[in-house]
Write a protein that holds these residues in place. Structure first.
Motif, short mmCIF file in Angstrom:
data_model
loop_
_atom_site.label_atom_id
_atom_site.label_comp_id
_atom_site.label_asym_id
_atom_site.label_seq_id
_atom_site.Cartn_x
_atom_site.Cartn_y
_atom_site.Cartn_z
N TYR A 82 0.85 -1.20 0.00
CA TYR A 82 0.00 0.00 0.00
C TYR A 82 0.88 1.25 0.00
O TYR A 82 1.93 1.28 0.65
CB TYR A 82 -0.91 0.04 1.23
CG TYR A 82 -2.09 -0.92 1.19
CD1 TYR A 82 -2.19 -1.93 0.23
CD2 TYR A 82 -3.13 -0.83 2.12
CE1 TYR A 82 -3.26 -2.80 0.20
CE2 TYR A 82 -4.22 -1.70 2.10
CZ TYR A 82 -4.27 -2.68 1.14
OH TYR A 82 -5.35 -3.55 1.12
N ALA A 83 0.44 2.28 -0.72
CA ALA A 83 1.20 3.53 -0.81
C ALA A 83 1.03 4.36 0.46
O ALA A 83 -0.07 4.44 1.02
CB ALA A 83 0.73 4.33 -2.01
N VAL A 84 2.12 4.97 0.89
CA VAL A 84 2.08 5.97 1.97
C VAL A 84 2.03 7.34 1.29
O VAL A 84 2.81 7.60 0.36
CB VAL A 84 3.30 5.86 2.90
CG1 VAL A 84 3.20 6.87 4.05
CG2 VAL A 84 3.42 4.44 3.47
N VAL A 85 1.13 8.21 1.74
CA VAL A 85 0.90 9.49 1.04
C VAL A 85 0.97 10.68 2.00
O VAL A 85 0.79 10.53 3.21
CB VAL A 85 -0.48 9.48 0.33
CG1 VAL A 85 -0.50 8.48 -0.81
CG2 VAL A 85 -1.61 9.16 1.32
N ALA A 86 1.25 11.83 1.42
CA ALA A 86 1.19 13.12 2.15
C ALA A 86 0.95 14.20 1.10
O ALA A 86 1.61 14.21 0.05
CB ALA A 86 2.49 13.37 2.91
N ASP A 87 0.00 15.07 1.39
CA ASP A 87 -0.35 16.17 0.45
C ASP A 87 -0.63 15.64 -0.96
O ASP A 87 -0.22 16.24 -1.96
CB ASP A 87 0.78 17.21 0.39
CG ASP A 87 1.09 17.79 1.77
OD1 ASP A 87 0.13 18.01 2.53
OD2 ASP A 87 2.27 17.98 2.07
N GLY A 88 -1.29 14.50 -1.03
CA GLY A 88 -1.67 13.94 -2.33
C GLY A 88 -0.54 13.28 -3.09
O GLY A 88 -0.75 12.76 -4.18
N GLY A 133 -0.63 9.63 5.52
CA GLY A 133 -1.71 8.65 5.45
C GLY A 133 -1.30 7.44 4.65
O GLY A 133 -0.22 7.40 4.05
N VAL A 134 -2.18 6.43 4.66
CA VAL A 134 -1.97 5.24 3.83
C VAL A 134 -3.16 5.13 2.89
O VAL A 134 -4.31 5.27 3.30
CB VAL A 134 -1.84 3.96 4.69
CG1 VAL A 134 -1.76 2.72 3.80
CG2 VAL A 134 -0.61 4.03 5.58
N ASP A 135 -2.86 4.91 1.62
CA ASP A 135 -3.91 4.76 0.61
C ASP A 135 -4.47 3.34 0.71
O ASP A 135 -3.85 2.39 0.26
CB ASP A 135 -3.32 5.01 -0.78
CG ASP A 135 -4.39 5.02 -1.87
OD1 ASP A 135 -5.48 4.45 -1.63
OD2 ASP A 135 -4.14 5.58 -2.94
N ILE A 136 -5.64 3.22 1.34
CA ILE A 136 -6.30 1.92 1.47
C ILE A 136 -7.51 1.92 0.54
O ILE A 136 -8.53 2.54 0.82
CB ILE A 136 -6.70 1.64 2.94
CG1 ILE A 136 -5.46 1.67 3.85
CG2 ILE A 136 -7.41 0.29 3.04
CD1 ILE A 136 -5.71 1.38 5.31
N ARG A 137 -7.32 1.29 -0.59
CA ARG A 137 -8.36 1.20 -1.63
C ARG A 137 -8.95 2.56 -1.98
O ARG A 137 -10.17 2.75 -1.97
CB ARG A 137 -9.46 0.22 -1.19
CG ARG A 137 -8.95 -1.21 -1.02
CD ARG A 137 -10.07 -2.19 -0.71
NE ARG A 137 -9.52 -3.46 -0.27
CZ ARG A 137 -9.26 -3.73 1.01
NH1 ARG A 137 -9.49 -2.84 1.94
NH2 ARG A 137 -8.75 -4.89 1.34
N GLY A 138 -8.06 3.52 -2.24
CA GLY A 138 -8.50 4.83 -2.70
C GLY A 138 -8.81 5.83 -1.61
O GLY A 138 -8.97 7.02 -1.88
N SER A 139 -8.88 5.36 -0.38
CA SER A 139 -9.15 6.28 0.74
C SER A 139 -7.85 6.53 1.50
O SER A 139 -7.14 5.58 1.87
CB SER A 139 -10.19 5.65 1.67
OG SER A 139 -10.29 6.37 2.87
N HIS A 140 -7.51 7.81 1.74
CA HIS A 140 -6.27 8.13 2.45
C HIS A 140 -6.54 8.16 3.96
O HIS A 140 -7.06 9.12 4.50
CB HIS A 140 -5.72 9.48 1.96
CG HIS A 140 -5.22 9.43 0.56
ND1 HIS A 140 -4.55 10.47 -0.05
CD2 HIS A 140 -5.24 8.42 -0.37
CE1 HIS A 140 -4.23 10.11 -1.29
NE2 HIS A 140 -4.63 8.88 -1.49
#
Length: 373
Positions: A308-314, A351-358
């Motif tokens: 799963y991708a780890v995200v910040a500011d998109g 955040g973590v991108d879990i099936r499209g939800s951050h």
């Protein structure tokens, strides 16, 4: 997996089935995943004790006058500097610095060592050591069928083991091993483990495995010892921030990429496989720090998984390597490689991108859990 393509079975296979274990294919072995509730097994190890069958691990014996010299050449650590009776965590790398496996090496005698590889990499490690032994007065022997491996882990484990052996457990340091007898069974008693708790790993002949398991079970009856499967072993090591090969460690990473550059000993004498590539990796890491391995604790209930991708500011700033619900913390947790700019504990907006939800996550330093000494 056996040469016929069938799953391999440990000496305790019938016993696991009699206990109602849920079995699973793990690196070609039919292994117990859980016996009942993996949460209960996990918490037993944290508060009392758990008993594991780890006979799928790969034991490789290296002997001979130049055994130490061979291991110093083949591995990244200073193995010649390990005293008899002690053990060392190390790695075996490719010539390009990529990690083939992480290992524990026990020095059993002046010219005898036991290398313990992960089950999934045992053949790869055996082949690499055999190939690298050319020109050394040393023998590399496949001893995977010569040992069963039982582990008793948790705060009650010293007491359980003391009731079955007269070996000096109090004098046995962490990452040390000594020969002794446990419940009358000859064993190498090692103070090692993969749970974050105090505990012991017992290397014995396969024909003694059932007898030893039953003796440990009986000795642990009054203090809450339970049989434990691989599922809780994974959540225990995850809480303890311990890397798992294929997740935090791969051939595409050097020890420096994985934040474990300390295991590479450039100061040892002579050449070793990967030295040049690793020196370059070390310099690269200093000038341009690689992604950092961090802990992530969920603010919600959704569980992150490897990949799963780890995200910040998109923007994608990293990737989860392991994730699971933490029975100790009562929240989902993950280990992830993230960009250095987002690696400091308390970094906000991650955040973590879990099936499209951050899903929001807190960045923390590893490990998530440290036992009270």
């Amino acid at each position: 997996m056996s040469s016929t393509g069938e799953l391999r079975h440990t000496a305790l296979d019938a016993l696991h089935r009699s206990l109602g274990a849920t079995m699973t294919d793990f690196a070609g072995w039919d292994m117990p995943l859980r016996y009942g509730s993996e949460r209960d097994e996990h918490l037993a190890v944290r508060t009392k004790a758990g008993l594991f069958d780890l006979s799928h691990m790969g034991e490789i014996t290296v002997t001979g006058p130049q055994a130490a010299a061979l291991l110093d050449y083949a591995l990244v650590g200073n193995i010649g500097g390990v005293k008899p009776g002690r053990a060392r965590y190390t790695m075996i790398c490719r010539a390009d610095g990529g990690i083939l496996d992480d290992l524990i090496v026990y020095r059993l005698g002046e010219t005898e060592y036991m290398v313990v590889a992960n089950a999934s990499n045992a053949q790869v490690v055996l082949d690499a050591l055999t190939e690298r032994a050319a020109g050394f007065d040393a023998e590399v022997r496949d001893d995977r069928d010569a040992y069963a491996l039982l582990a008793v882990q948790g705060p009650q484990s010293p007491g359980i083991l003391k009731s079955l052996t007269d070996a000096d457990l109090d004098g046995l340091k962490y990452y040390a091993g000594l020969p002794g007898t446990v419940a009358g069974v000859p064993a190498l008693i090692a103070r090692t483990g993969y749970t974050g708790e105090d505990g012991f790993e017992l290397f014995v002949k396969p024909e003694h495995a059932v007898e030893l398991w039953q003796a440990l079970t009986k000795a642990g009856e009054g203090v809450g010892l339970v049989p434990c499967g691989l599922s809780c072993r994974d959540t225990l090591r995850l809480e303890a921030g311990m890397p798992l090969y294929g997740h935090e460690l791969t051939t595409s990473l050097t020890p420096f990429d994985a934040g474990l550059g300390r295991v590479v000993k450039f100061e040892k004498e002579g050449d070793f496989v990967g030295r040049e590539a690793l020196r370059e990796a070390a310099a690269r890491a200093e000038q341009n720090p690689p992604r950092v391995l961090v802990g992530l604790i969920a603010e919600g209930r959704r569980v992150p998984r490897a990949g799963y991708a780890v995200v910040a500011d998109g923007e994608v700033i990293g990737e989860v390597t392991s994730g699971a619900p933490s029975p100790t913390l009562g929240k989902p947790i993950a280990i992830a490689y993230v960009d250095p700019a987002h690696a400091a504990p308390g970094t906000s907006g991650v955040g973590v991108d879990i099936r499209g939800s951050h899903e929001p996550y807190e960045v923390v330093a590893l490990p998530f859990y440290k036992r009270q000494k």
